[in-house]
Design a protein around this motif. Structure first.
Motif, PDB file in Angstrom:
ATOM      1  N   GLY A  87       0.804  -1.224   0.053  1.00  0.00           N
ATOM      2  CA  GLY A  87      -0.095  -0.028   0.168  1.00  0.00           C
ATOM      3  C   GLY A  87       0.800   1.152   0.034  1.00  0.00           C
ATOM      4  N   VAL A  88       2.105   1.282  -0.064  1.00  0.00           N
ATOM      5  CA  VAL A  88       2.703   2.509  -0.173  1.00  0.00           C
ATOM      6  C   VAL A  88       3.319   3.030  -1.476  1.00  0.00           C
ATOM      7  CG1 VAL A  88       3.768   1.785   2.205  1.00  0.00           C
ATOM      8  CG2 VAL A  88       4.930   1.413   0.149  1.00  0.00           C
ATOM      9  N   TRP A  89       2.995   2.376  -2.540  1.00  0.00           N
ATOM     10  CA  TRP A  89       3.439   2.595  -3.538  1.00  0.00           C
ATOM     11  C   TRP A  89       2.496   1.988  -4.826  1.00  0.00           C
ATOM     12  CZ3 TRP A  89       8.390   1.365  -6.876  1.00  0.00           C
ATOM     13  CH2 TRP A  89       8.505   2.021  -8.029  1.00  0.00           C
ATOM     14  N   PRO A  90       1.414   2.541  -4.937  1.00  0.00           N
ATOM     15  CA  PRO A  90       0.194   1.722  -5.699  1.00  0.00           C
ATOM     16  C   PRO A  90       0.671   2.106  -7.243  1.00  0.00           C
ATOM     17  CG  PRO A  90      -0.863   3.402  -4.267  1.00  0.00           C
ATOM     18  CD  PRO A  90       0.566   3.617  -4.106  1.00  0.00           C
ATOM     19  N   ALA A  91       1.455   2.643  -7.797  1.00  0.00           N
ATOM     20  CA  ALA A  91       1.705   2.950  -9.094  1.00  0.00           C
ATOM     21  C   ALA A  91       2.855   2.276  -9.458  1.00  0.00           C
ATOM     22  CB  ALA A  91       1.648   4.346  -9.524  1.00  0.00           C
ATOM     23  N   TYR A  92       3.380   1.363  -8.903  1.00  0.00           N
ATOM     24  CA  TYR A  92       4.945   0.733  -9.020  1.00  0.00           C
ATOM     25  C   TYR A  92       4.725  -0.104 -10.319  1.00  0.00           C
ATOM     26  CZ  TYR A  92       2.963  -3.905  -7.778  1.00  0.00           C
ATOM     27  OH  TYR A  92       2.216  -5.173  -7.677  1.00  0.00           O
ATOM     28  N   ALA A  93       3.580  -0.737 -10.650  1.00  0.00           N
ATOM     29  CA  ALA A  93       3.683  -1.626 -11.997  1.00  0.00           C
ATOM     30  C   ALA A  93       3.658  -0.814 -13.045  1.00  0.00           C
ATOM     31  CB  ALA A  93       2.291  -2.574 -11.828  1.00  0.00           C
ATOM     32  N   GLU A  94       2.949   0.397 -13.098  1.00  0.00           N
ATOM     33  CA  GLU A  94       2.977   1.259 -14.137  1.00  0.00           C
ATOM     34  C   GLU A  94       4.254   1.931 -14.484  1.00  0.00           C
ATOM     35  OE1 GLU A  94       0.712   1.334 -12.089  1.00  0.00           O
ATOM     36  OE2 GLU A  94      -1.068   1.024 -13.077  1.00  0.00           O
ATOM     37  N   ALA A  95       4.987   2.448 -13.241  1.00  0.00           N
ATOM     38  CA  ALA A  95       6.343   3.024 -13.343  1.00  0.00           C
ATOM     39  C   ALA A  95       7.303   1.971 -13.865  1.00  0.00           C
ATOM     40  CB  ALA A  95       6.853   3.555 -11.881  1.00  0.00           C
ATOM     41  N   ALA A  96       7.257   0.534 -13.266  1.00  0.00           N
ATOM     42  CA  ALA A  96       8.380  -0.317 -13.848  1.00  0.00           C
ATOM     43  C   ALA A  96       8.087  -0.518 -15.110  1.00  0.00           C
ATOM     44  CB  ALA A  96       8.108  -1.684 -13.094  1.00  0.00           C
TER      45      ALA A  96
END
Length: 347
Positions: A271-280
């Motif tokens: 829950g601390v970085w919801p956009a990790y998949a898009e950023a990766a």
């Protein structure tokens, strides 16, 4: 009275059982740490509650010691797995080490008297901050013979998470380059050791005070995060195991910059970085979240590594059961080396 098993006796997961203890029938009630609603550490209090009843494949264990994990504090505060709590007061705690009191059947591989360690199925059942706990037999293994119950209670969740991160997700191997954030914490100090054991080149971030210790555990490069930005000195990493997340100094986004094309970022805090998949995806690397899975077979393997001296567990401090709130306060300060443990009863 004690009695010994045959020298060759083993459990289902292959761990050797050195001896079993005579056990008494459990009482109807027990002391446990509970909380009545999500809140601060002071929400934790010691209460007398009913001893849980085992069903199906569950094992009833008399708890000698219980590990303290960040997920315990998050759940107490209304995050973590709190949404699964069916009723209050709730007993927190996943990790434990203790003595089997009741098994599913007479010829079960973990009969009464067996020293075991493992994970409770919180919040589906009450937790390990109590004198007795029930847990699925598949989530238990025979306690490492070389460890005390206090030491063993510090192992299950953290070591299983590290094993599943390093061995099963990162597929650690000779020559692989792995960066581990928060290498001196509960999961981190196991992850460093497992990665080094399987031949990976390990870089870890931590404070300066913990750097010499992490080098002893197998990290080839240690970065003091308080003085050095890791992306300034690390590049072309195969895997980043992020035990910090985006909640502190954008550790997650900065980790994307040090991965090789197609490298893997494993984001552990929830829950601390919801956009990790898009950023990766934008950065041309892979990313995945992670949740630890209770696994008695893996705990059996970890027990053998501990008994052989190939890896070690570090317990920073031991608290009495009544001091659970103090343990949570120290945990939430965020500077614990290794693990904190609650002493629940005599071993």
């Amino acid at each position: 009275m004690r009695f010994r098993l045959p020298r060759s006796a083993t459990t289902r997961n292959g761990s050797v059982v050195a001896e079993r203890e005579a056990v008494a029938a459990p009482p109807e009630h027990m002391r446990a740490v509970v909380f009545d609603a999500p809140g601060a550490p002071d929400a934790l209090r010691t209460e007398t509650v009913a001893v849980p009843s085992r069903v199906m494949d569950e094992v009833l264990v008399r708890v000698v010691a219980a590990g303290v994990n960040p997920i315990d504090a998050k759940t107490r505060a209304g995050r973590g797995v709190s949404r699964g709590i069916g009723a209050y007061p709730a007993v927190p705690g996943f990790d434990f080490s203790g003595i089997v009191v009741a098994s599913p059947f007479e010829a079960h591989p973990l009969p009464p008297g067996t020293p075991v360690y493992g994970m409770a199925a919180v919040p589906r059942t009450s937790g390990s901050y109590a004198e007795y706990v029930v847990a699925p037999s598949s989530a238990l293994a025979t306690k490492p013979q070389s460890l005390s119950h206090v030491e063993a209670a510090a192992v299950p969740l953290a070591a299983l998470a590290a094993w599943q991160l390093v061995v099963e997700t990162a597929l650690a191997h000779e020559g692989q380059r792995i960066l581990i954030h928060a290498g001196s914490g509960g999961v981190g100090h196991f992850a460093v050791q497992f990665a080094a054991y399987f031949g990976a080149h390990v870089t870890a971030t931590c404070s300066a005070a913990n750097a010499p210790w992490l080098r002893e555990l197998g990290a080839q490069v240690v970065i003091d995060y308080t003085t050095t930005r890791f992306e300034d000195v690390v590049s072309d990493v195969d895997v980043v195991i992020d035990l910090v997340g985006d909640a502190h100094a954008q550790t997650g986004p900065r980790s994307l910059r040090v991965l090789r094309p197609g490298g893997l970022l494993v984001v552990v805090p929830t829950g601390v970085w919801p956009a990790y998949a898009e950023a990766a995806a934008t950065a041309g690397v892979r990313a995945t979240a992670f949740t630890v899975t209770p696994d008695g077979t893996a705990l059996g393997t970890i027990a053998r590594l501990l008994d052989s001296g190939a890896i070690q567990v570090y317990v920073e401090k031991v608290f009495e059961l009544d001091d659970a709130a103090t343990a949570h306060r120290q945990l939430e300060e965020g500077h614990t080396r290794g693990k904190l443990v609650l002493r629940v009863s005599d071993g």
